[in-house]
Write a protein that holds these residues in place. Structure first.
Motif, PDB file in Angstrom:
ATOM      1  N   HIS A 172       8.112   3.397 -16.518  1.00 25.97           N
ATOM      2  CA  HIS A 172       9.231   2.194 -16.729  1.00 25.97           C
ATOM      3  C   HIS A 172       8.608   0.871 -16.991  1.00 25.97           C
ATOM      4  O   HIS A 172       9.363  -0.105 -16.510  1.00 25.97           O
ATOM      5  N   GLY A 173       7.287   0.883 -17.194  1.00 28.58           N
ATOM      6  CA  GLY A 173       6.602  -0.381 -17.295  1.00 28.58           C
ATOM      7  C   GLY A 173       5.278  -0.761 -16.415  1.00 28.58           C
ATOM      8  O   GLY A 173       4.410  -1.468 -16.817  1.00 28.58           O
ATOM      9  N   CYS A 174       5.523   0.231 -15.567  1.00 25.80           N
ATOM     10  CA  CYS A 174       4.123   0.069 -14.735  1.00 25.80           C
ATOM     11  C   CYS A 174       2.848   0.870 -15.322  1.00 25.80           C
ATOM     12  O   CYS A 174       2.813   1.588 -16.225  1.00 25.80           O
ATOM     13  N   VAL A 175       1.803   0.495 -14.666  1.00 22.33           N
ATOM     14  CA  VAL A 175       0.682   1.153 -15.000  1.00 22.33           C
ATOM     15  C   VAL A 175       0.161   2.054 -14.171  1.00 22.33           C
ATOM     16  O   VAL A 175      -0.187   2.048 -12.922  1.00 22.33           O
ATOM     17  N   ASN A 176       0.446   3.590 -14.598  1.00 22.66           N
ATOM     18  CA  ASN A 176       0.355   4.655 -13.831  1.00 22.66           C
ATOM     19  C   ASN A 176      -1.046   5.002 -13.748  1.00 22.66           C
ATOM     20  O   ASN A 176      -1.677   4.824 -14.691  1.00 22.66           O
ATOM     21  N   MET A 177      -1.510   5.406 -12.221  1.00 16.55           N
ATOM     22  CA  MET A 177      -3.108   5.805 -12.124  1.00 16.55           C
ATOM     23  C   MET A 177      -3.131   7.038 -11.452  1.00 16.55           C
ATOM     24  O   MET A 177      -2.210   7.417 -10.490  1.00 16.55           O
ATOM     25  N   ARG A 178      -4.269   7.601 -11.466  1.00 12.68           N
ATOM     26  CA  ARG A 178      -4.689   8.820 -10.514  1.00 12.68           C
ATOM     27  C   ARG A 178      -4.806   8.124  -9.295  1.00 12.68           C
ATOM     28  O   ARG A 178      -5.222   7.036  -8.981  1.00 12.68           O
ATOM     29  N   ILE A 179      -4.639   8.837  -8.174  1.00 11.64           N
ATOM     30  CA  ILE A 179      -4.570   8.357  -6.900  1.00 11.64           C
ATOM     31  C   ILE A 179      -6.138   7.509  -6.403  1.00 11.64           C
ATOM     32  O   ILE A 179      -6.049   6.784  -5.939  1.00 11.64           O
ATOM     33  N   GLY A 180      -7.246   8.439  -6.772  1.00 11.12           N
ATOM     34  CA  GLY A 180      -8.285   7.836  -6.541  1.00 11.12           C
ATOM     35  C   GLY A 180      -8.776   6.467  -7.228  1.00 11.12           C
ATOM     36  O   GLY A 180      -9.334   5.663  -6.492  1.00 11.12           O
ATOM     37  N   ASP A 181      -8.300   6.384  -8.257  1.00  8.12           N
ATOM     38  CA  ASP A 181      -8.502   5.157  -9.339  1.00  8.12           C
ATOM     39  C   ASP A 181      -7.509   4.079  -8.750  1.00  8.12           C
ATOM     40  O   ASP A 181      -8.059   3.054  -8.594  1.00  8.12           O
ATOM     41  N   ALA A 182      -6.412   4.486  -8.345  1.00  4.70           N
ATOM     42  CA  ALA A 182      -5.529   3.500  -7.811  1.00  4.70           C
ATOM     43  C   ALA A 182      -5.944   2.878  -6.276  1.00  4.70           C
ATOM     44  O   ALA A 182      -5.967   1.716  -5.983  1.00  4.70           O
ATOM     45  N   LYS A 183      -6.677   3.639  -5.638  1.00  2.43           N
ATOM     46  CA  LYS A 183      -7.181   3.379  -4.182  1.00  2.43           C
ATOM     47  C   LYS A 183      -8.487   2.524  -4.689  1.00  2.43           C
ATOM     48  O   LYS A 183      -8.747   1.409  -4.130  1.00  2.43           O
TER      49      LYS A 183
ATOM     50  N   VAL B 150       0.985  -1.410   0.033  1.00  2.05           N
ATOM     51  CA  VAL B 150      -0.134   0.069   0.069  1.00  2.05           C
ATOM     52  C   VAL B 150       0.883   1.391   0.068  1.00  2.05           C
ATOM     53  O   VAL B 150       0.345   2.179  -0.425  1.00  2.05           O
ATOM     54  N   ASN B 151       1.851   1.104   0.662  1.00  7.69           N
ATOM     55  CA  ASN B 151       2.982   2.414   0.903  1.00  7.69           C
ATOM     56  C   ASN B 151       4.450   2.107   0.142  1.00  7.69           C
ATOM     57  O   ASN B 151       5.182   2.323   0.762  1.00  7.69           O
ATOM     58  N   HIS B 152       4.171   1.535  -0.972  1.00  9.02           N
ATOM     59  CA  HIS B 152       5.407   0.951  -1.697  1.00  9.02           C
ATOM     60  C   HIS B 152       6.446   2.375  -2.012  1.00  9.02           C
ATOM     61  O   HIS B 152       5.989   3.367  -2.250  1.00  9.02           O
ATOM     62  N   TRP B 153       7.755   1.843  -1.768  1.00 11.63           N
ATOM     63  CA  TRP B 153       8.758   2.750  -2.377  1.00 11.63           C
ATOM     64  C   TRP B 153       9.799   1.969  -3.303  1.00 11.63           C
ATOM     65  O   TRP B 153      10.268   0.967  -2.857  1.00 11.63           O
ATOM     66  N   SER B 154       9.957   2.627  -4.322  1.00 12.86           N
ATOM     67  CA  SER B 154      10.729   1.988  -5.446  1.00 12.86           C
ATOM     68  C   SER B 154      12.407   2.036  -5.058  1.00 12.86           C
ATOM     69  O   SER B 154      12.694   3.586  -4.953  1.00 12.86           O
ATOM     70  N   THR B 155      12.958   1.330  -4.895  1.00  9.65           N
ATOM     71  CA  THR B 155      14.415   1.379  -4.548  1.00  9.65           C
ATOM     72  C   THR B 155      15.140   1.601  -5.850  1.00  9.65           C
ATOM     73  O   THR B 155      16.486   1.827  -5.822  1.00  9.65           O
ATOM     74  N   ILE B 156      14.712   1.018  -6.993  1.00 10.34           N
ATOM     75  CA  ILE B 156      15.377   1.470  -8.263  1.00 10.34           C
ATOM     76  C   ILE B 156      15.037   2.795  -8.700  1.00 10.34           C
ATOM     77  O   ILE B 156      16.304   3.415  -9.164  1.00 10.34           O
ATOM     78  N   TYR B 157      14.111   3.302  -8.830  1.00 10.42           N
ATOM     79  CA  TYR B 157      13.782   4.481  -9.197  1.00 10.42           C
ATOM     80  C   TYR B 157      13.463   5.759  -8.217  1.00 10.42           C
ATOM     81  O   TYR B 157      13.341   6.995  -8.565  1.00 10.42           O
ATOM     82  N   LYS B 158      13.582   5.325  -6.852  1.00 11.65           N
ATOM     83  CA  LYS B 158      13.504   6.390  -5.711  1.00 11.65           C
ATOM     84  C   LYS B 158      12.353   7.288  -5.808  1.00 11.65           C
ATOM     85  O   LYS B 158      12.420   8.224  -5.614  1.00 11.65           O
ATOM     86  N   VAL B 159      11.221   6.384  -6.298  1.00 13.11           N
ATOM     87  CA  VAL B 159       9.798   7.183  -6.137  1.00 13.11           C
ATOM     88  C   VAL B 159       8.877   6.555  -5.192  1.00 13.11           C
ATOM     89  O   VAL B 159       9.023   5.087  -5.054  1.00 13.11           O
ATOM     90  N   ARG B 160       7.642   7.007  -4.810  1.00  9.93           N
ATOM     91  CA  ARG B 160       6.831   6.452  -4.130  1.00  9.93           C
ATOM     92  C   ARG B 160       5.672   5.895  -5.085  1.00  9.93           C
ATOM     93  O   ARG B 160       5.503   6.363  -6.115  1.00  9.93           O
ATOM     94  N   MET B 161       5.373   4.598  -4.760  1.00  8.23           N
ATOM     95  CA  MET B 161       4.319   3.904  -5.621  1.00  8.23           C
ATOM     96  C   MET B 161       3.117   3.391  -4.636  1.00  8.23           C
ATOM     97  O   MET B 161       2.798   2.235  -4.456  1.00  8.23           O
ATOM     98  N   PRO B 162       2.379   4.509  -4.297  1.00  9.60           N
ATOM     99  CA  PRO B 162       1.210   4.004  -3.278  1.00  9.60           C
ATOM    100  C   PRO B 162       0.296   3.333  -4.051  1.00  9.60           C
ATOM    101  O   PRO B 162       0.068   3.153  -5.499  1.00  9.60           O
ATOM    102  N   TYR B 163      -0.457   2.385  -3.223  1.00 10.87           N
ATOM    103  CA  TYR B 163      -1.344   1.239  -3.425  1.00 10.87           C
ATOM    104  C   TYR B 163      -0.677   0.264  -4.847  1.00 10.87           C
ATOM    105  O   TYR B 163      -1.492   0.155  -5.752  1.00 10.87           O
ATOM    106  N   ALA B 164       0.357  -0.177  -4.492  1.00 12.63           N
ATOM    107  CA  ALA B 164       1.187  -0.729  -5.896  1.00 12.63           C
ATOM    108  C   ALA B 164       0.402  -2.436  -5.802  1.00 12.63           C
ATOM    109  O   ALA B 164       0.532  -2.949  -4.557  1.00 12.63           O
ATOM    110  N   GLN B 165       0.034  -2.650  -6.801  1.00 10.32           N
ATOM    111  CA  GLN B 165      -0.209  -4.125  -7.141  1.00 10.32           C
ATOM    112  C   GLN B 165       0.495  -4.593  -7.957  1.00 10.32           C
ATOM    113  O   GLN B 165       0.270  -4.601  -9.422  1.00 10.32           O
ATOM    114  N   PHE B 166       1.410  -5.729  -7.896  1.00  9.85           N
ATOM    115  CA  PHE B 166       2.411  -6.106  -8.985  1.00  9.85           C
ATOM    116  C   PHE B 166       1.888  -7.379  -9.422  1.00  9.85           C
ATOM    117  O   PHE B 166       1.267  -8.315  -8.909  1.00  9.85           O
ATOM    118  N   PHE B 167       2.070  -7.395 -10.827  1.00 10.70           N
ATOM    119  CA  PHE B 167       1.325  -8.415 -11.603  1.00 10.70           C
ATOM    120  C   PHE B 167       2.333  -9.157 -12.484  1.00 10.70           C
ATOM    121  O   PHE B 167       2.143 -10.212 -13.271  1.00 10.70           O
TER     122      PHE B 167
END
Length: 238
Positions: free
Chosen positions: A206-217, A169-186
């Protein structure tokens, strides 16, 4: 004419010029009319040319689809272009106008082409071509479609059938040094997740499916480990 009246007219002309410069800088066009304390400015002249997507545009707009430009056709196309900030908004049914119309069709019925499977139960569909995602159960759309930003050239979001295997839910990317809230890996580090910026900003993720915060929630609340994900199409420019 008094000095004050002349000054007011001069100020209006200066304001109109400044607005034109600002819109040009932003890559936008003014609405059909722009009134600044005085007479409205006319819309661009409508073209008499028949565009390569004339028949498609006529069908989309509910007009007689004869494939021939008419003044009424042009006005309808021009109104659509103006409302979608397509330039030049002269009523020419070109590729950009038809692409915007196709996106609208996709939003109304995102799985009209049947490319996302309807025999898997709940599945999160990702249409790379239209940069849209939605959640469906069988043929019923349960959420969306919503705009997404997928992988840029060289980091394309991989297509095919996947499953959500890890959530943070509060993921942090150690590769790209950015927050990835509500991350669901597939798929091997690729995930649905919220971003702080705009999902419409280039060049892409960089390959993820980026979303608006409300949609990701919403995706977080509707999906879970083991749920299906299906990615198809091709993002423009990749």
């Amino acid at each position: 004419m008094g000095t004050r009246s002349r000054d007011n007219k001069t100020a209006r002309r200066v304001t109109a010029r400044r607005l034109g410069v600002l819109l040009g800088t932003l890559g936008l066009t003014a609405p059909l009319t722009v009134a600044i304390g005085g007479a409205a400015e006319a819309a661009p002249a409508c073209t008499t040319r028949t565009g390569p997507y004339q028949r498609e545009a006529e069908t989309f707009l509910g007009r007689v689809a004869d494939g021939e430009q008419s003044p009424a056709d042009c006005k309808a196309i021009q109104d659509f272009q103006t409302s979608h900030r397509i330039t030049p908004n002269i009523g020419f049914a070109g590729p950009l106008t038809w692409a915007a119309m196709r996106d609208e069709i996709a939003r109304r019925n995102p799985n009209a082409d049947g490319k996302c499977p309807v025999n898997k139960g709940r599945v999160a569909c990702v249409d790379l071509t239209h940069q849209l995602s939605w959640i469906q159960d069988g043929k019923a759309v349960k959420f969306g479609p919503v705009p997404v930003r997928t992988g840029r050239a060289g980091y394309e979001t991989r297509t095919g059938s996947k499953k959500i295997y890890w959530r943070s839910v509060n993921h942090w990317s150690t590769i790209y040094k950015v927050r990835m809230p509500y991350a669901q890996f597939f798929d091997g580090g690729q995930a649905f997740h919220a971003i702080e910026g705009s999902v419409w900003s280039p060049p892409g993720s960089h390959g993820c499916v980026n979303m608006r915060i409300g949609d990701a929630k919403s995706y977080w609340s509707l999906l879970g480990n083991g749920d299906n994900v299906f990615v198809y199409g091709r993002k423009p420019g990749t």
